[in-house]
Design a protein around this motif. Sequence first.
Motif, PDB file in Angstrom:
ATOM      1  N   PHE A 174      30.057 -91.407  67.299  1.00 14.03           N
ATOM      2  CA  PHE A 174      29.774 -92.649  66.585  1.00 14.03           C
ATOM      3  C   PHE A 174      28.374 -93.163  66.920  1.00 14.03           C
ATOM      4  O   PHE A 174      27.603 -93.524  66.030  1.00 14.03           O
ATOM      5  N   PHE A 175      28.040 -93.206  68.207  1.00 15.52           N
ATOM      6  CA  PHE A 175      26.733 -93.706  68.624  1.00 15.52           C
ATOM      7  C   PHE A 175      25.603 -92.827  68.084  1.00 15.52           C
ATOM      8  O   PHE A 175      24.583 -93.335  67.614  1.00 15.52           O
ATOM      9  N   LEU A 176      25.787 -91.513  68.128  1.00 11.18           N
ATOM     10  CA  LEU A 176      24.760 -90.598  67.614  1.00 11.18           C
ATOM     11  C   LEU A 176      24.587 -90.767  66.103  1.00 11.18           C
ATOM     12  O   LEU A 176      23.456 -90.780  65.603  1.00 11.18           O
ATOM     13  N   ALA A 177      25.694 -90.927  65.385  1.00 12.60           N
ATOM     14  CA  ALA A 177      25.610 -91.122  63.934  1.00 12.60           C
ATOM     15  C   ALA A 177      24.908 -92.437  63.612  1.00 12.60           C
ATOM     16  O   ALA A 177      24.069 -92.503  62.704  1.00 12.60           O
ATOM     17  N   LYS A 178      25.225 -93.476  64.359  1.00 14.68           N
ATOM     18  CA  LYS A 178      24.598 -94.777  64.143  1.00 14.68           C
ATOM     19  C   LYS A 178      23.099 -94.738  64.462  1.00 14.68           C
ATOM     20  O   LYS A 178      22.294 -95.387  63.797  1.00 14.68           O
ATOM     21  N   SER A 179      22.733 -93.970  65.477  1.00 13.45           N
ATOM     22  CA  SER A 179      21.328 -93.878  65.889  1.00 13.45           C
ATOM     23  C   SER A 179      20.489 -93.092  64.893  1.00 13.45           C
ATOM     24  O   SER A 179      19.312 -93.380  64.709  1.00 13.45           O
ATOM     25  N   GLY A 180      21.081 -92.093  64.274  1.00 13.79           N
ATOM     26  CA  GLY A 180      20.379 -91.297  63.278  1.00 13.79           C
ATOM     27  C   GLY A 180      19.572 -90.164  63.886  1.00 13.79           C
ATOM     28  O   GLY A 180      19.168 -90.206  65.041  1.00 13.79           O
ATOM     29  N   PRO A 181      19.325 -89.128  63.082  1.00  9.81           N
ATOM     30  CA  PRO A 181      18.658 -87.923  63.581  1.00  9.81           C
ATOM     31  C   PRO A 181      17.221 -88.150  64.058  1.00  9.81           C
ATOM     32  O   PRO A 181      16.777 -87.507  65.007  1.00  9.81           O
ATOM     33  N   ASN A 182      16.505 -89.052  63.433  1.00 12.79           N
ATOM     34  CA  ASN A 182      15.121 -89.289  63.866  1.00 12.79           C
ATOM     35  C   ASN A 182      15.062 -89.891  65.266  1.00 12.79           C
ATOM     36  O   ASN A 182      14.215 -89.514  66.079  1.00 12.79           O
ATOM     37  N   ARG A 183      15.944 -90.831  65.527  1.00 11.68           N
ATOM     38  CA  ARG A 183      15.966 -91.457  66.858  1.00 11.68           C
ATOM     39  C   ARG A 183      16.400 -90.446  67.919  1.00 11.68           C
ATOM     40  O   ARG A 183      15.835 -90.384  69.012  1.00 11.68           O
TER      41      ARG A 183
END
Length: 141
Positions: free
Chosen positions: A105-114
Amino acid sequence: KIDVAGFSFGGRVAMAAASLQPNRIRRLYLTGVSAERDPLANVILASWKEILGVNTYNSEDSDGYDKEKESYYDEECDPEVHTSRCTARLRSFAWSIILQTYSEFFLAKSGPNRVQTWVDGVCRYNTEEGLRALLMQTHGH
């Protein structure tokens, strides 16, 4: 003197720093630092050691670890040269710690660029030698 805070692996790093420099640290604030590791945590640590080139597996040992046989797979990478192998190993370690530390969930919310920025930061501000030493000091066994 300073106060040092640490969470999880950072807590172990803080404890290691305090044991090495007790006169410089006034107080430790630690959370999420377990006294024991479960089987999954042992596998994760073994994978990090493998990625960073620390050989810690011994099939005769019940927990797969033999401090006496601990060694590096390869010669030290020169951080001034940054060979492609060093970069690949550092990047693999960075991706691994991120995937094994943060929730889906946290990785999806952060997004690939971040997330890519975090990987780049780990590679930019660390060396294999430094990460190996830190990992062995805080999780040597």
